[in-house]
Design a protein around this motif. Structure first.
Motif, PDB file in Angstrom:
ATOM      1  N   LEU A   1       0.732  -1.405   0.162  1.00 57.52           N
ATOM      2  CA  LEU A   1       0.107  -0.010   0.109  1.00 57.52           C
ATOM      3  C   LEU A   1       0.675   1.191   0.121  1.00 57.52           C
ATOM      4  CD1 LEU A   1      -2.565  -1.128   2.506  1.00 57.52           C
ATOM      5  CD2 LEU A   1      -3.128  -0.575   0.060  1.00 57.52           C
ATOM      6  N   GLY A   2       0.351   2.412  -0.428  1.00 55.91           N
ATOM      7  CA  GLY A   2       0.878   3.612  -0.314  1.00 55.91           C
ATOM      8  C   GLY A   2       1.145   4.169   0.845  1.00 55.91           C
ATOM      9  N   ASP A   3       1.976   5.358   1.102  1.00 55.01           N
ATOM     10  CA  ASP A   3       2.073   5.798   2.429  1.00 55.01           C
ATOM     11  C   ASP A   3       1.154   6.467   3.017  1.00 55.01           C
ATOM     12  OD1 ASP A   3       3.774   6.927   4.828  1.00 55.01           O
ATOM     13  OD2 ASP A   3       4.292   8.593   3.547  1.00 55.01           O
ATOM     14  N   GLN A   4       0.100   7.407   2.195  1.00 50.14           N
ATOM     15  CA  GLN A   4      -1.030   7.861   3.048  1.00 50.14           C
ATOM     16  C   GLN A   4      -2.011   8.377   1.789  1.00 50.14           C
ATOM     17  OE1 GLN A   4       1.788  10.855   4.864  1.00 50.14           O
ATOM     18  NE2 GLN A   4       0.534  12.334   3.966  1.00 50.14           N
ATOM     19  N   LEU A   5      -3.294   8.443   2.255  1.00 54.75           N
ATOM     20  CA  LEU A   5      -4.271   9.064   1.289  1.00 54.75           C
ATOM     21  C   LEU A   5      -4.497  10.430   1.338  1.00 54.75           C
ATOM     22  CD1 LEU A   5      -6.717   6.128   2.098  1.00 54.75           C
ATOM     23  CD2 LEU A   5      -5.178   6.295   0.110  1.00 54.75           C
ATOM     24  N   GLY A   6      -3.979  11.115   2.236  1.00 52.15           N
ATOM     25  CA  GLY A   6      -4.149  12.623   2.326  1.00 52.15           C
ATOM     26  C   GLY A   6      -3.459  13.217   3.500  1.00 52.15           C
ATOM     27  N   ASP A   7      -3.766  14.655   3.844  1.00 54.50           N
ATOM     28  CA  ASP A   7      -3.085  15.096   4.733  1.00 54.50           C
ATOM     29  C   ASP A   7      -3.581  14.579   6.410  1.00 54.50           C
ATOM     30  OD1 ASP A   7      -1.577  16.677   3.301  1.00 54.50           O
ATOM     31  OD2 ASP A   7      -3.215  18.335   3.071  1.00 54.50           O
ATOM     32  N   ASP A   8      -2.970  14.807   7.229  1.00 54.68           N
ATOM     33  CA  ASP A   8      -3.349  14.299   8.614  1.00 54.68           C
ATOM     34  C   ASP A   8      -4.604  14.733   9.064  1.00 54.68           C
ATOM     35  OD1 ASP A   8      -1.044  12.768   8.762  1.00 54.68           O
ATOM     36  OD2 ASP A   8       0.129  14.140  10.057  1.00 54.68           O
ATOM     37  N   ASP A   9      -4.954  16.212   8.775  1.00 61.41           N
ATOM     38  CA  ASP A   9      -5.876  16.888   9.396  1.00 61.41           C
ATOM     39  C   ASP A   9      -7.326  16.595   8.430  1.00 61.41           C
ATOM     40  OD1 ASP A   9      -4.751  17.288  11.917  1.00 61.41           O
ATOM     41  OD2 ASP A   9      -3.965  19.218  11.084  1.00 61.41           O
ATOM     42  N   ASP A  10      -7.095  16.079   7.347  1.00 62.01           N
ATOM     43  CA  ASP A  10      -8.308  15.782   6.359  1.00 62.01           C
ATOM     44  C   ASP A  10      -9.457  15.217   7.132  1.00 62.01           C
ATOM     45  OD1 ASP A  10      -7.043  16.985   4.313  1.00 62.01           O
ATOM     46  OD2 ASP A  10      -6.552  15.201   3.159  1.00 62.01           O
ATOM     47  N   PRO A  11     -10.666  15.402   7.057  1.00 53.15           N
ATOM     48  CA  PRO A  11     -11.572  14.822   7.955  1.00 53.15           C
ATOM     49  C   PRO A  11     -12.172  13.660   7.364  1.00 53.15           C
ATOM     50  CG  PRO A  11     -12.453  16.827   6.762  1.00 53.15           C
ATOM     51  CD  PRO A  11     -11.149  16.779   6.568  1.00 53.15           C
ATOM     52  N   ILE A  12     -11.590  12.508   7.597  1.00 51.31           N
ATOM     53  CA  ILE A  12     -11.784  11.272   7.154  1.00 51.31           C
ATOM     54  C   ILE A  12     -12.236  10.249   8.160  1.00 51.31           C
ATOM     55  CG2 ILE A  12      -9.586  10.652   6.739  1.00 51.31           C
ATOM     56  CD1 ILE A  12     -10.182   9.026   4.241  1.00 51.31           C
ATOM     57  N   THR A  13     -13.511   9.674   8.040  1.00 46.64           N
ATOM     58  CA  THR A  13     -13.633   8.543   9.068  1.00 46.64           C
ATOM     59  C   THR A  13     -13.097   7.364   8.904  1.00 46.64           C
ATOM     60  OG1 THR A  13     -15.407   7.637   7.994  1.00 46.64           O
ATOM     61  CG2 THR A  13     -15.937   9.561   9.202  1.00 46.64           C
TER      62      THR A  13
ATOM     63  N   PRO B   1       2.579  -6.904  -2.535  1.00 44.38           N
ATOM     64  CA  PRO B   1       2.930  -7.440  -1.275  1.00 44.38           C
ATOM     65  C   PRO B   1       3.946  -8.116  -1.141  1.00 44.38           C
ATOM     66  CG  PRO B   1       0.563  -7.484  -2.379  1.00 44.38           C
ATOM     67  CD  PRO B   1       1.597  -7.338  -3.255  1.00 44.38           C
ATOM     68  N   GLY B   2       4.649  -7.876   0.312  1.00 40.45           N
ATOM     69  CA  GLY B   2       6.067  -8.466   0.331  1.00 40.45           C
ATOM     70  C   GLY B   2       7.229  -7.683   0.322  1.00 40.45           C
ATOM     71  N   THR B   3       7.108  -6.525  -0.444  1.00 38.84           N
ATOM     72  CA  THR B   3       8.270  -5.524  -0.710  1.00 38.84           C
ATOM     73  C   THR B   3       8.246  -4.500   0.496  1.00 38.84           C
ATOM     74  OG1 THR B   3       7.803  -5.622  -3.167  1.00 38.84           O
ATOM     75  CG2 THR B   3       9.032  -3.869  -2.384  1.00 38.84           C
ATOM     76  N   TYR B   4       9.333  -4.027   1.026  1.00 40.08           N
ATOM     77  CA  TYR B   4       9.134  -3.072   1.944  1.00 40.08           C
ATOM     78  C   TYR B   4       9.082  -1.633   1.293  1.00 40.08           C
ATOM     79  CZ  TYR B   4      10.521   0.045   5.784  1.00 40.08           C
ATOM     80  OH  TYR B   4      10.742   1.049   6.738  1.00 40.08           O
ATOM     81  N   ALA B   5       8.094  -0.889   2.136  1.00 45.26           N
ATOM     82  CA  ALA B   5       7.847   0.369   1.743  1.00 45.26           C
ATOM     83  C   ALA B   5       7.024   1.229   2.892  1.00 45.26           C
ATOM     84  CB  ALA B   5       6.946   0.576   0.366  1.00 45.26           C
ATOM     85  N   TYR B   6       7.682   2.014   3.651  1.00 48.43           N
ATOM     86  CA  TYR B   6       6.776   2.697   4.672  1.00 48.43           C
ATOM     87  C   TYR B   6       5.600   3.276   4.523  1.00 48.43           C
ATOM     88  CZ  TYR B   6       7.166   5.266   9.196  1.00 48.43           C
ATOM     89  OH  TYR B   6       6.758   5.491  10.535  1.00 48.43           O
ATOM     90  N   SER B   7       4.738   2.732   5.219  1.00 48.79           N
ATOM     91  CA  SER B   7       3.281   2.973   5.095  1.00 48.79           C
ATOM     92  C   SER B   7       2.734   3.638   6.221  1.00 48.79           C
ATOM     93  CB  SER B   7       2.542   1.960   4.432  1.00 48.79           C
ATOM     94  OG  SER B   7       1.186   1.903   4.205  1.00 48.79           O
ATOM     95  N   ASN B   8       2.314   4.763   6.437  1.00 49.00           N
ATOM     96  CA  ASN B   8       1.456   5.167   7.563  1.00 49.00           C
ATOM     97  C   ASN B   8      -0.020   4.650   7.137  1.00 49.00           C
ATOM     98  OD1 ASN B   8       2.868   7.185   9.136  1.00 49.00           O
ATOM     99  ND2 ASN B   8       3.535   8.144   7.133  1.00 49.00           N
TER     100      ASN B   8
END
Length: 357
Positions: free
Chosen positions: A128-140, A157-164
């Motif tokens: 999966l990617g690192d993040q989908l938007g900004d930290d403060d985006d209002p997403i449930t 899947p199985g490849t290392y990539a840092y993902s918040n």
């Protein structure tokens, strides 16, 4: 300076104040290492003995509040270790297994993500990617899960990539598997038994004087974490589970004490937490569950850092618990460029560790 180069410099005494030293030298080392005009807090322990817990500079310029051992700060990405511990606690309860596919808990998992396991989320190998938007985006929670399932995989899947994003999904799994809110589960099963009364998102009873203000590089106040536009129960879900927990240096020491015993996590769970699993290229480090696993003076070391636009900090402990260091600065860099804690961090962490071992 990287970890390997820094260790060599320390061993050769090339850095000011390096060389053999005991706990009585840590305070002087910190004073010599933290730049004039900076601010922050540090705790250090030798085994279960807290040998240093103090602040430097002001936590709030307007109120003239000095930094201290009990000043509340954002621990940023160091939050991930608590999410990993919550997953292992649920495994101890028999509510999940880290080998389970995420589709056992999350709805709408498409074919390309059906093989992803909880362990791959823990080790940043989900694809999966690192993040989908900004930290403060209002997403449930449900919106984040749906968006994650619709997002294209960045890697096999199985490849290392840092993902918040992966750790936010873990927080969702903690809620679904436990039937409790993420923070509520941590508070009941990790923080309260560890006597960490000042750690959480919104549950602790803080005042404005307790929480450090963050500052930009020009020393301009940017507000405290309590000023963020969060949901009523904590941060929105681009941040929840992967960052944003608030804590104190003393509480982080209490977490270190909890990891010395078996009441919170048993020996098997701690072994899983600190097992080096996936190499972080190009560094000679590995990711475990919420911790980076490396070495210091030939001893296994668990480490993690955290940073946002204004703050930076690090946490390190030998995996046997013989030494522990946590520090955080709410002003990561100076306007003149004279100091930057992201660059200074390894010197501060490793220098303190060398005085404990």
């Amino acid at each position: 300076m990287g970890w390997v180069a820094l260790c060599l410099a320390l061993s050769l005494g090339l850095l000011t104040g390096c060389g053999a030293g005991g706990p009585d030298t840590i305070d002087a080392f910190v004073q010599d290492t933290t730049p004039d005009g900076s601010r922050g807090v540090i705790a250090a322990a030798q085994g279960d003995d807290l040998v240093l817990c103090e602040g430097w500079g002001l936590a709030d310029d307007v109120r003239e509040v000095e930094f201290g051992c009990d000043t509340v700060v954002d621990v940023m990405s160091m939050t991930k270790q608590f999410t990993a511990a919550a997953v292992l606690k649920l495994q101890m309860f028999g509510e999940l297994d880290v080998s389970d596919p995420i589709g056992d808990y999350l709805e709408g998992v498409p074919e390309d993500k059906q093989s992803i396991t909880i362990q791959q989320l823990l080790t940043h190998t989900s694809g999966l990617g690192d993040q989908l938007g900004d930290d403060d985006d209002p997403i449930t929670r449900d919106e984040l899960v749906a968006a994650a399932m619709d997002s294209p995989l960045q890697f096999e899947p199985g490849t290392y990539a840092y993902s918040n994003l992966g750790y936010s999904l873990l927080a969702a799994i903690v809620e679904i598997a436990s039937g409790d809110g993420y923070e509520q589960f941590l508070a009941e099963h990790l923080f309260a038994p560890s006597e960490m009364a000042s750690t959480g998102y919104v549950l602790p009873d803080w005042t404005a004087h307790d929480v450090a203000v963050e500052y930009d590089q020009g020393s301009g106040a940017q507000g405290s974490p309590l000023d963020h536009e969060w949901a009523d129960d904590g941060p929105w879900w681009n941040l929840r589970g992967n960052g944003g927990l608030l804590s104190t240096a003393r509480d982080m020491y209490r977490w270190h004490l909890a990891l010395l015993g078996n009441d919170i996590l048993d020996e098997n769970a701690k072994g899983q937490l600190f097992e080096p699993r996936v190499r972080e290229e190009p560094d000679d480090t590995h990711y475990g569950y919420g911790w980076v696993i490396t070495e210091h003076e030939d001893q296994p070391l668990a480490w993690h850092n955290g940073g946002n636009a204004h703050s930076y900090g690090e946490l390190a402990r030998t995996t046997d618990g013989g030494a522990f260091v946590f520090w955080s600065s709410t002003q990561a860099r100076s306007e003149s460029g004279e100091w930057d804690f992201e660059e200074l961090g390894p010197t501060l962490t490793e220098g303190a560790l060398s005085r404990l071992l």
